[in-house]
Motif scaffolding. Structure first.
Motif, PDB file in Angstrom:
ATOM      1  N   THR A  46       0.840  -1.203   0.000  1.00  0.00           N
ATOM      2  CA  THR A  46       0.000   0.000   0.000  1.00  0.00           C
ATOM      3  C   THR A  46       0.872   1.250   0.000  1.00  0.00           C
ATOM      4  OG1 THR A  46      -1.783  -1.158   1.150  1.00  0.00           O
ATOM      5  CG2 THR A  46      -1.781   1.253   1.265  1.00  0.00           C
ATOM      6  N   LEU A  47       1.914   1.247   0.817  1.00  0.00           N
ATOM      7  CA  LEU A  47       2.863   2.370   0.825  1.00  0.00           C
ATOM      8  C   LEU A  47       3.450   2.578  -0.566  1.00  0.00           C
ATOM      9  CD1 LEU A  47       4.698   4.497   2.135  1.00  0.00           C
ATOM     10  CD2 LEU A  47       6.220   2.622   2.817  1.00  0.00           C
ATOM     11  N   ALA A  48       3.893   1.509  -1.217  1.00  0.00           N
ATOM     12  CA  ALA A  48       4.494   1.638  -2.546  1.00  0.00           C
ATOM     13  C   ALA A  48       3.482   2.164  -3.561  1.00  0.00           C
ATOM     14  CB  ALA A  48       5.041   0.284  -2.990  1.00  0.00           C
ATOM     15  N   GLU A  49       2.252   1.678  -3.472  1.00  0.00           N
ATOM     16  CA  GLU A  49       1.203   2.127  -4.397  1.00  0.00           C
ATOM     17  C   GLU A  49       0.947   3.617  -4.253  1.00  0.00           C
ATOM     18  OE1 GLU A  49      -3.646   1.749  -4.601  1.00  0.00           O
ATOM     19  OE2 GLU A  49      -2.505   0.027  -3.836  1.00  0.00           O
ATOM     20  N   TRP A  50       0.826   4.096  -3.023  1.00  0.00           N
ATOM     21  CA  TRP A  50       0.493   5.501  -2.806  1.00  0.00           C
ATOM     22  C   TRP A  50       1.681   6.412  -3.078  1.00  0.00           C
ATOM     23  CZ3 TRP A  50      -2.613   4.749   2.367  1.00  0.00           C
ATOM     24  CH2 TRP A  50      -3.872   4.214   2.051  1.00  0.00           C
ATOM     25  N   ALA A  51       2.888   5.940  -2.780  1.00  0.00           N
ATOM     26  CA  ALA A  51       4.065   6.746  -3.092  1.00  0.00           C
ATOM     27  C   ALA A  51       4.165   6.961  -4.598  1.00  0.00           C
ATOM     28  CB  ALA A  51       5.322   6.069  -2.552  1.00  0.00           C
ATOM     29  N   ALA A  52       3.891   5.911  -5.382  1.00  0.00           N
ATOM     30  CA  ALA A  52       3.900   6.054  -6.845  1.00  0.00           C
ATOM     31  C   ALA A  52       2.775   6.970  -7.309  1.00  0.00           C
ATOM     32  CB  ALA A  52       3.769   4.679  -7.489  1.00  0.00           C
ATOM     33  N   ARG A  53       1.619   6.853  -6.673  1.00  0.00           N
ATOM     34  CA  ARG A  53       0.473   7.699  -7.024  1.00  0.00           C
ATOM     35  C   ARG A  53       0.797   9.172  -6.874  1.00  0.00           C
ATOM     36  NH1 ARG A  53      -4.025   7.614  -2.472  1.00  0.00           N
ATOM     37  NH2 ARG A  53      -2.320   8.778  -1.479  1.00  0.00           N
ATOM     38  N   ASP A  54       1.504   9.500  -5.810  1.00  0.00           N
ATOM     39  CA  ASP A  54       1.739  10.899  -5.474  1.00  0.00           C
ATOM     40  C   ASP A  54       3.133  11.382  -5.839  1.00  0.00           C
ATOM     41  OD1 ASP A  54      -0.842  11.034  -4.365  1.00  0.00           O
ATOM     42  OD2 ASP A  54      -0.121  10.261  -2.451  1.00  0.00           O
ATOM     43  N   GLY A  55       3.942  10.517  -6.444  1.00  0.00           N
ATOM     44  CA  GLY A  55       5.290  10.914  -6.813  1.00  0.00           C
ATOM     45  C   GLY A  55       6.186  11.179  -5.617  1.00  0.00           C
ATOM     46  N   LEU A  56       5.982  10.438  -4.549  1.00  0.00           N
ATOM     47  CA  LEU A  56       6.759  10.624  -3.326  1.00  0.00           C
ATOM     48  C   LEU A  56       7.852   9.563  -3.219  1.00  0.00           C
ATOM     49  CD1 LEU A  56       3.841  11.352  -0.836  1.00  0.00           C
ATOM     50  CD2 LEU A  56       5.389  13.005  -1.884  1.00  0.00           C
ATOM     51  N   ARG A  57       8.882   9.910  -2.491  1.00  0.00           N
ATOM     52  CA  ARG A  57      10.006   8.987  -2.293  1.00  0.00           C
ATOM     53  C   ARG A  57       9.651   7.957  -1.231  1.00  0.00           C
ATOM     54  NH1 ARG A  57      14.803   9.327   0.996  1.00  0.00           N
ATOM     55  NH2 ARG A  57      14.194  11.420   1.680  1.00  0.00           N
ATOM     56  N   LEU A  58       9.923   6.699  -1.529  1.00  0.00           N
ATOM     57  CA  LEU A  58       9.707   5.649  -0.542  1.00  0.00           C
ATOM     58  C   LEU A  58      10.784   5.705   0.535  1.00  0.00           C
ATOM     59  CD1 LEU A  58       8.820   2.457  -2.615  1.00  0.00           C
ATOM     60  CD2 LEU A  58       7.401   3.526  -0.855  1.00  0.00           C
ATOM     61  N   PRO A  59      10.422   5.493   1.801  1.00  0.00           N
ATOM     62  CA  PRO A  59      11.456   5.399   2.837  1.00  0.00           C
ATOM     63  C   PRO A  59      12.273   4.131   2.642  1.00  0.00           C
ATOM     64  CG  PRO A  59       9.307   4.831   3.743  1.00  0.00           C
ATOM     65  CD  PRO A  59       9.060   5.342   2.353  1.00  0.00           C
ATOM     66  N   GLU A  60      13.567   4.231   2.820  1.00  0.00           N
ATOM     67  CA  GLU A  60      14.414   3.051   2.724  1.00  0.00           C
ATOM     68  C   GLU A  60      14.294   2.231   3.990  1.00  0.00           C
ATOM     69  OE1 GLU A  60      18.344   4.419   2.054  1.00  0.00           O
ATOM     70  OE2 GLU A  60      17.891   5.354   0.116  1.00  0.00           O
ATOM     71  N   PRO A  61      14.392   0.901   3.880  1.00  0.00           N
ATOM     72  CA  PRO A  61      14.365   0.067   5.094  1.00  0.00           C
ATOM     73  C   PRO A  61      15.529   0.422   6.008  1.00  0.00           C
ATOM     74  CG  PRO A  61      14.132  -1.261   3.100  1.00  0.00           C
ATOM     75  CD  PRO A  61      14.516   0.111   2.652  1.00  0.00           C
ATOM     76  N   LEU A  62      15.330   0.186   7.300  1.00  0.00           N
ATOM     77  CA  LEU A  62      16.423   0.387   8.239  1.00  0.00           C
ATOM     78  C   LEU A  62      17.490  -0.680   7.969  1.00  0.00           C
ATOM     79  CD1 LEU A  62      14.390   1.023  11.512  1.00  0.00           C
ATOM     80  CD2 LEU A  62      15.827   2.681  10.331  1.00  0.00           C
ATOM     81  N   PRO A  63      18.700  -0.305   7.618  1.00  0.00           N
ATOM     82  CA  PRO A  63      19.747  -1.299   7.347  1.00  0.00           C
ATOM     83  C   PRO A  63      19.981  -2.179   8.576  1.00  0.00           C
ATOM     84  CG  PRO A  63      20.436   0.867   6.602  1.00  0.00           C
ATOM     85  CD  PRO A  63      19.185   1.066   7.399  1.00  0.00           C
ATOM     86  N   PRO A  64      20.021  -3.499   8.379  1.00  0.00           N
ATOM     87  CA  PRO A  64      20.112  -4.398   9.534  1.00  0.00           C
ATOM     88  C   PRO A  64      21.510  -4.513  10.118  1.00  0.00           C
ATOM     89  CG  PRO A  64      20.061  -5.659   7.495  1.00  0.00           C
ATOM     90  CD  PRO A  64      19.883  -4.219   7.101  1.00  0.00           C
ATOM     91  N   ASP A  65      22.502  -3.915   9.475  1.00  0.00           N
ATOM     92  CA  ASP A  65      23.881  -4.148   9.889  1.00  0.00           C
ATOM     93  C   ASP A  65      24.406  -3.092  10.856  1.00  0.00           C
ATOM     94  OD1 ASP A  65      23.774  -2.185   7.978  1.00  0.00           O
ATOM     95  OD2 ASP A  65      25.571  -2.822   6.892  1.00  0.00           O
ATOM     96  N   ARG A  66      23.534  -2.221  11.347  1.00  0.00           N
ATOM     97  CA  ARG A  66      24.003  -1.234  12.326  1.00  0.00           C
ATOM     98  C   ARG A  66      22.846  -0.786  13.210  1.00  0.00           C
ATOM     99  NH1 ARG A  66      22.901   4.171  10.900  1.00  0.00           N
ATOM    100  NH2 ARG A  66      22.083   4.467   8.781  1.00  0.00           N
TER     101      ARG A  66
END
Length: 321
Positions: free
Chosen positions: A24-44
């Motif tokens: 749903t986040l990806a769908e709406w971000a594409a709808r509105d031309g918004l940047r998706l948040p990157e996942p929290l990197p697991p290595d730190r």
């Protein structure tokens, strides 16, 4: 081995934006031309700002009351699949009000989503620990005046505010019969948890992980039967120590929650699996489920049905059957 998804439970610690499905986040971000948040990197290990920045990016895709309704409906559907028969969904309407019209409009949209959910949903209105006392009191009055709202909380980074500033808001909410459910003891020491119980009258405390190393605080929580809403996947990415066994051994009620599964990636049944992986046997897992139910604001008939289901789960086939 008993199926954890079949274990009836209540979900008491979930935030609106953080409950959003990734697709749903990806769908709406594409709808509105918004940047998706990157996942929290697991290595730190991350600071709060890393988490909050991603949360803010996700929150920006919620543009309408219809979006809110869909988020609530989808969150409740996911919880139902994980065995939840009651959900308490927390929202601070402040950040959504500009887009939806008003604080009242935001809460109305959450309640509209609850009305479409496959399981019963109670709404918790929260103020930020960074809010002024006056704004918190305004939100408490809104919560108290709105049917379907069952609790008043304090969310966000607890280091942003002082417990004493929120006494009046919590008293307003408690006088209206609402549950008082602040976040506490995530970064602040155990004294912060005690203050939330003694000054704010907390019925439950979100996280409270620093209480585990303080016998005085454990005794207070156990003696008053103030439940801790523990969210196992929230702590490792932020470098926060947590100890489930210390809480259980002290007799503190514990309700497992997901907090923000959008960012931490694990649903409600997965939190119980983490507890199992840490050594909790099925009797303890049933205890956790009972704690979540008995310390919820669910109507008596809902609590009774869920508790009967836990008993049936425990009476069912065990690991060797």
């Amino acid at each position: 081995m008993r199926d954890l998804r079949a274990l009836p439970k209540a979900h008491l610690h979930l935030h609106l934006t953080g409950s959003m499905r990734p697709d749903t986040l990806a769908e709406w971000a594409a709808r509105d031309g918004l940047r998706l948040p990157e996942p929290l990197p697991p290595d730190r290990v991350h600071g709060w700002a890393d988490f909050q920045g991603r949360y803010d990016l996700a929150r920006a895709v919620i543009r309408s009351a219809g979006d809110v309704v869909r988020v609530v409906r989808e969150a409740a559907t996911a919880d139902a699949a994980d065995g939840a028969g009651w959900l308490e969904l927390q929202v601070d309407p402040t950040s959504y009000a500009a887009r939806l019209g008003s604080l009242e409009d935001v809460v109305a949209a959450v309640l509209a989503g609850a009305a479409e959910a496959p399981i019963p949903v109670g709404v918790v209105v929260a103020a930020s620990w960074g809010a002024t006392a006056e704004h918190a009191e305004r939100l408490a009055r809104l919560a108290a005046a709105t049917p379907g709202v069952i609790g008043f909380g304090l969310s966000n980074d607890e280091r942003l505010g002082r417990v004493g500033d929120f006494v009046a808001a919590c008293r307003l909410a408690a006088d209206a019969g609402l549950r008082i459910v602040p976040h506490a003891g995530f970064y602040e020491p155990a004294a912060h948890v005690r203050d939330c119980v003694e000054l704010l009258g907390a019925h439950r405390v979100g996280h409270a992980v620093t209480a585990a190393s303080c016998p005085e605080t454990l005794g207070l929580l156990a003696g008053r039967q103030v439940a801790v809403e523990l969210c196992p996947t929230s702590y490792p990415p932020l470098g926060v120590a947590w100890d489930l066994s210390a809480l259980l051994d002290a007799g503190v009620p514990v309700a497992l929650g997901t907090d923000d599964p959008l960012l931490f990636g694990v649903g409600l049944a997965g939190q119980y699996q983490i507890a199992r992986d840490l050594g909790c046997d099925d009797a303890t897992l049933a205890r956790l489920a009972r704690d979540s139910i008995t310390h919820s604001a669910a109507p008596a008939e809902v609590r009774g049905g869920l508790l009967a289901g836990v008993d049936a789960w425990w009476a069912g086939a065990g690991p060797d059957e």
